[in-house]
Design a protein around this motif. Structure first.
Motif, PDB file in Angstrom:
ATOM      1  N   ALA A 327       1.065  -1.297  -0.130  1.00 17.21           N
ATOM      2  CA  ALA A 327      -0.007  -0.080  -0.139  1.00 17.21           C
ATOM      3  C   ALA A 327       0.736   1.282   0.161  1.00 17.21           C
ATOM      4  CB  ALA A 327      -1.031  -0.016   1.309  1.00 17.21           C
ATOM      5  N   SER A 328       1.804   1.289   0.882  1.00 13.67           N
ATOM      6  CA  SER A 328       2.771   2.445   0.908  1.00 13.67           C
ATOM      7  C   SER A 328       3.651   2.514  -0.428  1.00 13.67           C
ATOM      8  CB  SER A 328       3.786   2.476   1.994  1.00 13.67           C
ATOM      9  OG  SER A 328       4.435   1.049   1.829  1.00 13.67           O
ATOM     10  N   SER A 329       3.853   1.302  -0.993  1.00 12.97           N
ATOM     11  CA  SER A 329       4.633   1.552  -2.360  1.00 12.97           C
ATOM     12  C   SER A 329       3.793   2.108  -3.350  1.00 12.97           C
ATOM     13  CB  SER A 329       5.143   0.247  -2.706  1.00 12.97           C
ATOM     14  OG  SER A 329       5.874  -0.305  -1.839  1.00 12.97           O
ATOM     15  N   THR A 330       2.404   1.834  -3.294  1.00 10.33           N
ATOM     16  CA  THR A 330       1.546   2.314  -4.322  1.00 10.33           C
ATOM     17  C   THR A 330       1.466   3.769  -4.282  1.00 10.33           C
ATOM     18  OG1 THR A 330       0.506   0.053  -4.525  1.00 10.33           O
ATOM     19  CG2 THR A 330      -0.725   2.259  -5.258  1.00 10.33           C
ATOM     20  N   ALA A 331       1.156   4.207  -2.836  1.00  8.87           N
ATOM     21  CA  ALA A 331       0.889   5.407  -2.619  1.00  8.87           C
ATOM     22  C   ALA A 331       2.317   6.386  -2.771  1.00  8.87           C
ATOM     23  CB  ALA A 331       0.760   5.778  -1.033  1.00  8.87           C
ATOM     24  N   SER A 332       3.402   6.030  -2.673  1.00  8.86           N
ATOM     25  CA  SER A 332       4.809   6.507  -3.222  1.00  8.86           C
ATOM     26  C   SER A 332       4.786   6.669  -4.715  1.00  8.86           C
ATOM     27  CB  SER A 332       5.767   5.587  -2.738  1.00  8.86           C
ATOM     28  OG  SER A 332       7.031   6.166  -2.938  1.00  8.86           O
ATOM     29  N   ALA A 333       4.301   5.748  -5.288  1.00  9.06           N
ATOM     30  CA  ALA A 333       4.546   5.776  -6.782  1.00  9.06           C
ATOM     31  C   ALA A 333       3.524   6.935  -7.291  1.00  9.06           C
ATOM     32  CB  ALA A 333       4.194   4.521  -7.415  1.00  9.06           C
ATOM     33  N   THR A 334       2.432   7.014  -6.624  1.00  7.47           N
ATOM     34  CA  THR A 334       1.420   8.170  -7.169  1.00  7.47           C
ATOM     35  C   THR A 334       2.060   9.334  -6.730  1.00  7.47           C
ATOM     36  OG1 THR A 334      -0.412   6.642  -6.576  1.00  7.47           O
ATOM     37  CG2 THR A 334      -0.845   8.910  -6.722  1.00  7.47           C
ATOM     38  N   VAL A 335       2.641   9.728  -5.456  1.00  2.00           N
ATOM     39  CA  VAL A 335       3.161  11.062  -5.229  1.00  2.00           C
ATOM     40  C   VAL A 335       4.392  11.259  -6.112  1.00  2.00           C
ATOM     41  CG1 VAL A 335       4.272  12.385  -3.407  1.00  2.00           C
ATOM     42  CG2 VAL A 335       2.531  10.793  -3.021  1.00  2.00           C
ATOM     43  N   GLN A 336       5.200  10.247  -6.634  1.00  6.62           N
ATOM     44  CA  GLN A 336       6.359  10.396  -7.451  1.00  6.62           C
ATOM     45  C   GLN A 336       5.664  10.716  -8.882  1.00  6.62           C
ATOM     46  OE1 GLN A 336       9.134   7.006  -7.590  1.00  6.62           O
ATOM     47  NE2 GLN A 336       8.309   6.336  -5.610  1.00  6.62           N
ATOM     48  N   SER A 337       4.685  10.178  -9.194  1.00  7.30           N
ATOM     49  CA  SER A 337       4.283  10.691 -10.573  1.00  7.30           C
ATOM     50  C   SER A 337       3.693  12.246 -10.392  1.00  7.30           C
ATOM     51  CB  SER A 337       3.025   9.927 -10.881  1.00  7.30           C
ATOM     52  OG  SER A 337       2.480  10.160 -12.152  1.00  7.30           O
ATOM     53  N   ASP A 338       3.004  12.524  -9.316  1.00  7.44           N
ATOM     54  CA  ASP A 338       2.632  13.926  -9.044  1.00  7.44           C
ATOM     55  C   ASP A 338       3.688  14.965  -9.250  1.00  7.44           C
ATOM     56  OD1 ASP A 338      -0.022  13.101  -8.968  1.00  7.44           O
ATOM     57  OD2 ASP A 338      -0.193  13.204  -6.727  1.00  7.44           O
TER      58      ASP A 338
END
Length: 388
Positions: A327-338
């Motif tokens: 879950a944290s990996s997915t959230a991190s990837a989203t923030v990186q994309s932003d």
């Protein structure tokens, strides 16, 4: 196999017999003989002086090998003196390995040259194919894998069991002796090929054909190693054990790496906050910096360039932070994309050459909405990490 007539071994000719090649590496082994149980018991201790000397020689051999590689590329063969040193080094290594593998009870001599010993090694460096020299490391990979597997199989549980057998019986059983001899011979041939001492690819792990035992030499010299069916089975067992050990080793390394790379939520949360602190400082100064530009576009461009760099660095830093859960990996990837998208948009603003172009870029990128989305996604990442 028959006893090796030490000191009188005749060198094979450059032609004749099946499979003969002028630079083939040959090894002759004496028959299994009675061994002193006391020396068997402390064999590894007795070999320590040789291991120390060979360690020093191995450093010199690596330097010589590099020189030989360049020389072989230009000359198509090794310089004689350097080839003699590498040949002597491999002879010494092979004799010590034979001693440690309990193939002989005779203590190895401290010598690079040919000596009277139950294991005789014949190396005859000759002409080399320059293209094969250039790609020698790549060409040697299959032989390296096979040699590694057979050595792993020989030197794990099998060697311990063999040590117990010889300690109790006072000699090594014939089939086991042949199998160890075949494995050692193959490793020597691989090493000789890698050391450019032969152009003949390593072969003969499962022994030679009976028809080639004496025909090549025209006499009774046992340069050919014919394995019994039991010995061949043992060599196959070495390979199977080697594969199992290799797989187990790879799994253990993978587990160790996984264990070392696992971080707690607290550790990941602290790393994220540290990475965000620099971005937060730049963002906090954005409004006042733009106001200070007093409408000068070039000044605003520079402020936008700093924002672009800050978001880009945050995205890069976040990419390098290990996350503890999916879950944290997915959230991190989203923030990186932003962050990466915002960095791109601010970069576009920093290159605007007119106010109208600047305003059009702001409208087309939807930057304000993306900044709001970034804040929300960043909070979601903190929640996934359990950070208040």
């Amino acid at each position: 196999m028959t006893d090796t007539p030490l000191g009188t071994a005749t060198a094979p000719g450059t032609t004749g017999g099946p499979g003969g090649t002028p630079d083939e590496i040959l090894v002759a082994f004496a028959e299994p003989a009675a061994q002193n149980r006391l020396t068997v018991l402390v064999r590894i201790i007795l070999a320590i002086p040789h291991l120390v000397v060979l360690y020093a020689l191995s450093i010199a051999a690596e330097v010589v090998l590099i020189i030989c590689w360049f020389a072989a590329l230009f000359l198509g063969r090794l310089p004689e003196g350097l080839a003699d040193f590498l040949s002597g080094y491999l002879r010494w290594v092979t004799r010590v390995q034979a001693y440690l593998l309990l193939l002989t009870d005779q203590y190895p001599p401290f010598a690079l040259g040919e000596v009277d010993y139950p294991v005789q090694i014949l190396l005859r460096p000759g002409r080399l194919n320059r293209l094969a020299v250039l790609f020698r490391i790549i060409l040697a990979i299959p032989a390296s894998l096979l040699a590694t597997l057979v050595i792993l199989g020989m030197e794990t549980i099998v060697l311990f069991v063999t040590w117990l057998i010889v300690l109790i019986m006072g000699r090594m059983p014939g089939a086991l002796y042949q199998a160890f001899a075949a494995g050692l011979r193959y490793y020597l041939r691989y090493s000789g090929y890698l050391f450019l001492l032969t152009g003949t690819y390593p072969w003969g792990l499962f022994g030679d054909q009976p028809a080639t035992v004496t025909g090549w030499l025209g006499g009774g010299q046992p340069w050919r190693l014919v394995l019994s069916s039991a010995a061949k089975g043992l060599v196959g067992m070495f390979l199977a054990i080697g594969v199992l050990v290799f797989v187990l080793y790879a799994v253990l390394i993978g587990v160790a790496i996984s264990a070392n790379s696992t971080v707690s939520k607290a550790e990941a949360g602290l790393s994220v906050k540290t990475a965000y602190s620099s971005l937060s400082t730049t963002m906090a100064a954005f409004g006042s910096s733009v106001s200070g530009c007093a409408g000068k576009l070039s000044c605003v461009n520079r402020v936008d360039a700093r924002m672009s760099g800050a978001f880009g660095k945050f995205g890069s830093d976040l990419h390098g932070i290990a996350m503890p859960t999916p879950a944290s990996s997915t959230a991190s990837a989203t923030v990186q994309s932003d962050a990466n998208q915002i960095a791109t948009d601010f970069q576009r603003l920093s290159t605007a050459s007119s106010v109208s172009q600047y305003q059009h870029t702001v409208a087309s990128t939807g930057l304000q909405g993306l900044l709001s989305q970034f804040d929300a996604d960043y909070q979601s990442l903190n929640q996934a990490l359990g950070v208040a």
